[in-house]
Design a protein around this motif. Sequence first.
Motif, PDB file in Angstrom:
ATOM      1  N   THR A   1      -1.202   3.603   4.256  1.00  0.00           N
ATOM      2  CA  THR A   1      -1.331   2.666   5.374  1.00  0.00           C
ATOM      3  C   THR A   1      -1.587   3.441   6.662  1.00  0.00           C
ATOM      4  O   THR A   1      -0.736   4.178   7.130  1.00  0.00           O
ATOM      5  CB  THR A   1      -0.062   1.803   5.502  1.00  0.00           C
TER       6      THR A   1
ATOM      7  N   ASP B   1      -5.070   0.250   9.856  1.00  0.00           N
ATOM      8  CA  ASP B   1      -4.668  -0.843   8.961  1.00  0.00           C
ATOM      9  C   ASP B   1      -3.591  -1.699   9.617  1.00  0.00           C
ATOM     10  O   ASP B   1      -3.632  -2.932   9.558  1.00  0.00           O
ATOM     11  CB  ASP B   1      -4.109  -0.293   7.646  1.00  0.00           C
TER      12      ASP B   1
ATOM     13  N   GLN C   1       0.786  -1.233   0.000  1.00  0.00           N
ATOM     14  CA  GLN C   1       0.000   0.000   0.000  1.00  0.00           C
ATOM     15  C   GLN C   1       0.818   1.283   0.000  1.00  0.00           C
ATOM     16  O   GLN C   1       0.307   2.339  -0.354  1.00  0.00           O
ATOM     17  CB  GLN C   1      -0.918   0.048   1.239  1.00  0.00           C
TER      18      GLN C   1
END
Length: 192
Positions: free
Chosen positions: A28, A32, A23
């Motif tokens: 992020t 997450d 990502q």
Amino acid sequence: MARSKEFEENAVLEKAMKLFWEQGYEKTSMNDLVEHMGIHRRSIYDTFTDKHTLFLKVMDRFGERINGRWAAGIKQSRTAKQALQFIFDSIINGEEDVPPGCMFVNSAVELAIRDEDIDEIATKAFAKSEKMLAEIVTWGQQNGEFTQQYEVKELAEYLQNALAGLRVMVRTSVPKEKLQRIAELNLRILET
């Protein structure tokens, strides 16, 4: 009384590495990371201080991973060309259960212009890769596989640039056949 850690640090670093790799840093979130790493937010802060410090640790872990993988592949190669083919193939085919591409390249593109720590890590990683490529080129020139028309340093820089480009392209929908053709042309250019 302090609570003991209920997780193995290397295992959660591996999970964080894969998430950041896929990502990127900016996309992020801490939520997450909590979800993906399977540990509490407080544990992340207690163990890694903050998101940026965790990311730097993840970058170090990625460097150890890629350097170990490439060193093993080069050591098993009988020729310099075979060693370079291993590197190209490892970039194009990637590894099972990890995102495509290179975390150093991804992070340099995303952050290096505004984050001195990432710039330094990526620059050192690229220099280390270039040094390894120079050693392979020297090996190839000494055993007559590679042209001596160019200096080792020039060819190592050329190869580093080609590898960086491939590391970006593997994250796209470009067919692997095209990436293989690009790798093969790079190897043919080196031949005597």
